[in-house]
Design an enzyme around this catalytic site. Sequence first.
Site, short mmCIF file in Angstrom:
data_model
loop_
_atom_site.label_atom_id
_atom_site.label_comp_id
_atom_site.label_asym_id
_atom_site.label_seq_id
_atom_site.Cartn_x
_atom_site.Cartn_y
_atom_site.Cartn_z
N GLU A 91 8.02 2.48 -5.51
CA GLU A 91 8.09 2.16 -4.08
C GLU A 91 8.02 3.44 -3.27
OE1 GLU A 91 8.06 0.15 -1.76
OE2 GLU A 91 9.40 -1.56 -1.94
N ASP A 92 7.53 3.36 -2.05
CA ASP A 92 7.62 4.52 -1.16
C ASP A 92 9.00 4.59 -0.51
OD1 ASP A 92 7.00 2.18 0.20
OD2 ASP A 92 5.85 3.17 1.76
N ASP A 133 14.24 0.00 2.27
CA ASP A 133 14.79 -0.12 3.63
C ASP A 133 15.83 -1.25 3.59
OD1 ASP A 133 15.16 -0.39 6.38
OD2 ASP A 133 13.09 0.05 6.85
N LYS A 186 0.81 -1.20 0.00
CA LYS A 186 0.00 0.00 0.00
C LYS A 186 0.85 1.27 0.00
CE LYS A 186 -3.32 -2.25 3.06
NZ LYS A 186 -3.88 -2.23 4.44
N ASP A 234 3.33 3.85 6.80
CA ASP A 234 2.50 3.63 7.98
C ASP A 234 3.27 3.09 9.17
OD1 ASP A 234 2.97 0.93 6.90
OD2 ASP A 234 1.39 0.29 8.27
N LYS A 281 16.90 4.54 2.10
CA LYS A 281 17.70 4.64 3.33
C LYS A 281 19.18 4.35 3.11
CE LYS A 281 14.34 3.93 7.02
NZ LYS A 281 13.99 3.11 8.20
C1 PRP Z 1 7.17 -1.35 3.31
C2 PRP Z 1 7.43 -0.29 2.28
C3 PRP Z 1 8.26 -0.99 1.24
C4 PRP Z 1 9.03 -2.02 2.05
C5 PRP Z 1 10.43 -1.54 2.24
O1 PRP Z 1 6.07 -2.09 2.87
O2 PRP Z 1 6.21 0.19 1.74
O3 PRP Z 1 7.46 -1.65 0.28
O4 PRP Z 1 8.35 -2.13 3.32
O5 PRP Z 1 11.12 -2.38 3.11
P1 PRP Z 1 12.30 -3.37 2.69
O6 PRP Z 1 13.22 -2.61 1.76
O7 PRP Z 1 12.94 -3.67 4.03
O8 PRP Z 1 11.71 -4.58 2.05
P2 PRP Z 1 5.19 -2.99 3.84
O9 PRP Z 1 5.55 -4.42 3.63
O10 PRP Z 1 5.26 -2.46 5.23
O11 PRP Z 1 3.75 -2.82 3.27
P3 PRP Z 1 2.92 -1.49 2.92
O12 PRP Z 1 3.47 -0.98 1.60
O13 PRP Z 1 1.52 -1.99 2.81
O14 PRP Z 1 3.11 -0.50 4.03
#
Ligand code: PRP
Length: 193
Positions: free
Chosen positions: A113-114, A117, A57, A173, A145
Amino acid sequence: MNAAGIVSAPSDPRLLGRDVRRIAFDAETLRARVSELGQEIAAAYPDGELVVLGLLKGSFVFLADLVREIRRPLHVDFLVAASYGDAMISSGHVRMVYDPETSLAGKHILLVEDIVDSGRTLNTLMGTLKQRGALSVDICTLLHKRIAKDLEHPVRFVGFDAPNEFLVGYGLDHAENFRHLPYVASLKQVHTD
Ligand code: PRP
């Protein structure tokens, strides 16, 4: 804001009483950079069909603003993956919940992507997307990051390098809260998280 740089929660009812360390990126800063990104992306794809794939999301706010700044034809579709649950640290597990129905073959694919990480989400999804016969598959993230150790695919478009803090807002979120903040804030961690 007090002397420790903590933004007091009553100043924004959307914060549910939580304190934020600071506003990492305010709305005007986001708007200006998203506009630039849109121009960079339009220039990078002078021809061919472009599908902008928003990873839900988290990307929904960024994606909505970004596509309106890309002044060339494009289609929009979505991917849904989840990895974090309600914790403030990654569970390390990435699960595909919805796969795009649009055919990707012969098209330029831009995965939006948002935040990058740990990089686990991108490593998992890019492997899958690259098997679909696309002309190109690239990544655009609002925030990076720069802590991912094993990022297998280069991130072509980056909005901002981001601090290694727990960021919420503009789609990001914590336990499904705060996605609707018009800015990105660094959430003050508390022991009950
Ligand atoms: C979060 C964010 C990225 C991902 C980044 O998604 O939106 O898609 O984690 O983290 P990473 O690089 O450590 O994989 P999340 O799975 O929390 O779902 P969401 O998009 O619904 O918030």
